[in-house]
Write a protein that holds these residues in place. Structure first.
Motif, PDB file in Angstrom:
ATOM      1  N   ASN A  34     143.885  32.437  71.339  1.00 52.28           N
ATOM      2  CA  ASN A  34     142.710  31.626  71.684  1.00 52.28           C
ATOM      3  C   ASN A  34     142.942  30.839  72.970  1.00 52.28           C
ATOM      4  O   ASN A  34     142.571  29.670  73.077  1.00 52.28           O
ATOM      5  CB  ASN A  34     142.369  30.668  70.544  1.00 52.28           C
ATOM      6  CG  ASN A  34     141.819  31.382  69.332  1.00 52.28           C
ATOM      7  OD1 ASN A  34     140.625  31.651  69.237  1.00 52.28           O
ATOM      8  ND2 ASN A  34     142.698  31.709  68.397  1.00 52.28           N
ATOM      9  N   SER A  35     143.567  31.479  73.927  1.00 55.45           N
ATOM     10  CA  SER A  35     143.827  30.833  75.210  1.00 55.45           C
ATOM     11  C   SER A  35     143.766  31.889  76.299  1.00 55.45           C
ATOM     12  O   SER A  35     143.732  33.089  76.028  1.00 55.45           O
ATOM     13  CB  SER A  35     145.214  30.163  75.196  1.00 55.45           C
ATOM     14  OG  SER A  35     146.233  31.123  74.958  1.00 55.45           O
ATOM     15  N   ALA A  36     143.767  31.428  77.530  1.00 57.91           N
ATOM     16  CA  ALA A  36     143.858  32.338  78.662  1.00 57.91           C
ATOM     17  C   ALA A  36     145.321  32.551  79.001  1.00 57.91           C
ATOM     18  O   ALA A  36     146.072  31.584  79.171  1.00 57.91           O
ATOM     19  CB  ALA A  36     143.120  31.754  79.858  1.00 57.91           C
ATOM     20  N   LEU A  37     145.735  33.790  79.083  1.00 54.60           N
ATOM     21  CA  LEU A  37     147.098  34.118  79.503  1.00 54.60           C
ATOM     22  C   LEU A  37     147.091  34.194  81.024  1.00 54.60           C
ATOM     23  O   LEU A  37     146.560  35.142  81.619  1.00 54.60           O
ATOM     24  CB  LEU A  37     147.541  35.444  78.900  1.00 54.60           C
ATOM     25  CG  LEU A  37     148.934  35.927  79.305  1.00 54.60           C
ATOM     26  CD1 LEU A  37     150.014  34.942  78.859  1.00 54.60           C
ATOM     27  CD2 LEU A  37     149.210  37.314  78.735  1.00 54.60           C
ATOM     28  N   ALA A  38     147.677  33.182  81.658  1.00 53.39           N
ATOM     29  CA  ALA A  38     147.612  33.050  83.111  1.00 53.39           C
ATOM     30  C   ALA A  38     148.861  33.626  83.757  1.00 53.39           C
ATOM     31  O   ALA A  38     149.758  32.902  84.190  1.00 53.39           O
ATOM     32  CB  ALA A  38     147.431  31.583  83.493  1.00 53.39           C
ATOM     33  N   VAL A  39     148.941  34.948  83.800  1.00 54.34           N
ATOM     34  CA  VAL A  39     150.027  35.631  84.501  1.00 54.34           C
ATOM     35  C   VAL A  39     149.410  36.526  85.573  1.00 54.34           C
ATOM     36  O   VAL A  39     148.378  37.158  85.345  1.00 54.34           O
ATOM     37  CB  VAL A  39     150.908  36.457  83.547  1.00 54.34           C
ATOM     38  CG1 VAL A  39     151.629  35.557  82.561  1.00 54.34           C
ATOM     39  CG2 VAL A  39     150.103  37.511  82.811  1.00 54.34           C
ATOM     40  N   GLY A  40     150.030  36.550  86.741  1.00 50.69           N
ATOM     41  CA  GLY A  40     149.509  37.348  87.830  1.00 50.69           C
ATOM     42  C   GLY A  40     148.396  36.634  88.577  1.00 50.69           C
ATOM     43  O   GLY A  40     148.245  35.409  88.524  1.00 50.69           O
ATOM     44  N   ASP A  41     147.579  37.414  89.259  1.00 49.96           N
ATOM     45  CA  ASP A  41     146.537  36.915  90.150  1.00 49.96           C
ATOM     46  C   ASP A  41     145.181  36.982  89.448  1.00 49.96           C
ATOM     47  O   ASP A  41     144.739  38.067  89.051  1.00 49.96           O
ATOM     48  CB  ASP A  41     146.520  37.783  91.417  1.00 49.96           C
ATOM     49  CG  ASP A  41     145.504  37.323  92.442  1.00 49.96           C
ATOM     50  OD1 ASP A  41     144.790  36.335  92.191  1.00 49.96           O
ATOM     51  OD2 ASP A  41     145.410  37.978  93.505  1.00 49.96           O
ATOM     52  N   PRO A  42     144.488  35.846  89.290  1.00 41.67           N
ATOM     53  CA  PRO A  42     143.169  35.893  88.638  1.00 41.67           C
ATOM     54  C   PRO A  42     142.070  36.463  89.518  1.00 41.67           C
ATOM     55  O   PRO A  42     140.924  36.587  89.070  1.00 41.67           O
ATOM     56  CB  PRO A  42     142.903  34.415  88.307  1.00 41.67           C
ATOM     57  CG  PRO A  42     143.644  33.662  89.366  1.00 41.67           C
ATOM     58  CD  PRO A  42     144.890  34.467  89.647  1.00 41.67           C
ATOM     59  N   GLY A  43     142.383  36.785  90.780  1.00 41.05           N
ATOM     60  CA  GLY A  43     141.388  37.382  91.659  1.00 41.05           C
ATOM     61  C   GLY A  43     140.452  36.394  92.309  1.00 41.05           C
ATOM     62  O   GLY A  43     139.468  36.782  92.945  1.00 41.05           O
ATOM     63  N   ARG A  44     140.740  35.122  92.163  1.00 43.81           N
ATOM     64  CA  ARG A  44     139.934  34.049  92.748  1.00 43.81           C
ATOM     65  C   ARG A  44     140.812  32.804  92.798  1.00 43.81           C
ATOM     66  O   ARG A  44     141.867  32.775  92.148  1.00 43.81           O
ATOM     67  CB  ARG A  44     138.668  33.803  91.915  1.00 43.81           C
ATOM     68  CG  ARG A  44     138.947  33.330  90.495  1.00 43.81           C
ATOM     69  CD  ARG A  44     137.715  33.344  89.625  1.00 43.81           C
ATOM     70  NE  ARG A  44     137.329  34.703  89.273  1.00 43.81           N
ATOM     71  CZ  ARG A  44     136.233  35.001  88.582  1.00 43.81           C
ATOM     72  NH1 ARG A  44     135.413  34.029  88.180  1.00 43.81           N
ATOM     73  NH2 ARG A  44     135.949  36.255  88.288  1.00 43.81           N
TER      74      ARG A  44
END
Length: 245
Positions: A34-44
């Motif tokens: 229930n979270s955003a996995l913030a790995v790599g480039d989100p593209g923005r």
């Protein structure tokens, strides 16, 4: 990337891509799902990505939260955007990811890995406030082995093992209070390790809260070593308005 392996072993009910980031929803069952996995480039730019995280969470009725590797560029950017460490997260917001090579272990009477979850496995695995259709769907997603330890006709312990891309993801190890200090945790781990080897896995991975010193000691004794750490972050109050409303 090991983080992707772990999220595939713990599949959320809904997952959307935000560039390389993963937006996840499972009706509130666990932070990982229930979270955003913030790995790599989100593209923005990260501030824009965080607004998308907020919108995704608000649309599905869960608090916005991000899982991000500790001391990574993404974590620094999330902090700079005004988000804060999720210190109120119930299972601990700081997590160590451990890995170990898989070996087989001798069989222990009463300890087995099942192809389907038994009622006793569910009883040991889910707390009273966790049992829900969403939780059961997350825990049974993918190729899963359900480890149980049975003593005196009672399911005294349980563990979950999931196979993804040659890895065994281990989670939900639990021994009932009245059966602790009998070696059941190690026996369950040995059984699920053997099951993983028999199904083609070469290494195991698990995630444990950094504050759980007992579990860390157990896993170190079983050959696990730290791979990386991650933390959960949440927006500051009033900083995560739903841009779609």
């Amino acid at each position: 990337m090991l983080e992707i392996t772990c999220t595939r072993a713990w599949p959320p009910l809904v997952e959307e891509s935000l560039g390389d980031w993963r937006l996840r929803w499972s009706d509130g069952f666990t932070g990982r799902a229930n979270s955003a996995l913030a790995v790599g480039d989100p593209g923005r730019p990260v501030p824009e990505a965080l607004r998308a995280v907020c919108d995704f969470a608000h649309d599905r009725g869960i608090p916005p939260m991000v899982q991000v590797n500790r001391d990574s560029a993404n974590e620094h950017a999330i902090a700079a955007a005004g988000w804060a460490e999720a210190k109120g997260h119930r299972r601990g917001h700081e997590v160590t990811v451990l890995t170990a090579p898989l070996t087989t272990a001798p069989a222990v009477p009463g300890v087995a890995v099942l192809d389907e979850p038994s009622p006793g496995w569910w009883e040991r695995t889910l707390g009273r406030d966790e049992d829900s259709p969403a939780a059961r769907q997350v825990l049974t997603g993918g190729k899963v082995g359900y480890g149980v330890a049975t003593l005196d006709g009672v399911t005294a312990g349980a563990v979950r093992g999931a196979l993804v891309d040659g890895w065994l993801h281990v989670g939900r190890l639990e021994v009932a209070p009245g059966f602790r200090r009998r070696g059941l945790a190690s026996a369950l781990m040995g059984a699920v390790h053997t099951w993983g080897r028999e199904h083609g896995a070469g290494h195991a991975v698990l995630e444990v809260a950094e504050a759980n010193s007992g579990a860390l000691a157990l896993y170190a004794g079983l050959g696990y070593a730290p791979h990386h750490r991650y933390r959960y972050w949440v927006p500051a109050p009033g900083s995560c308005e739903d841009s779609t409303s």
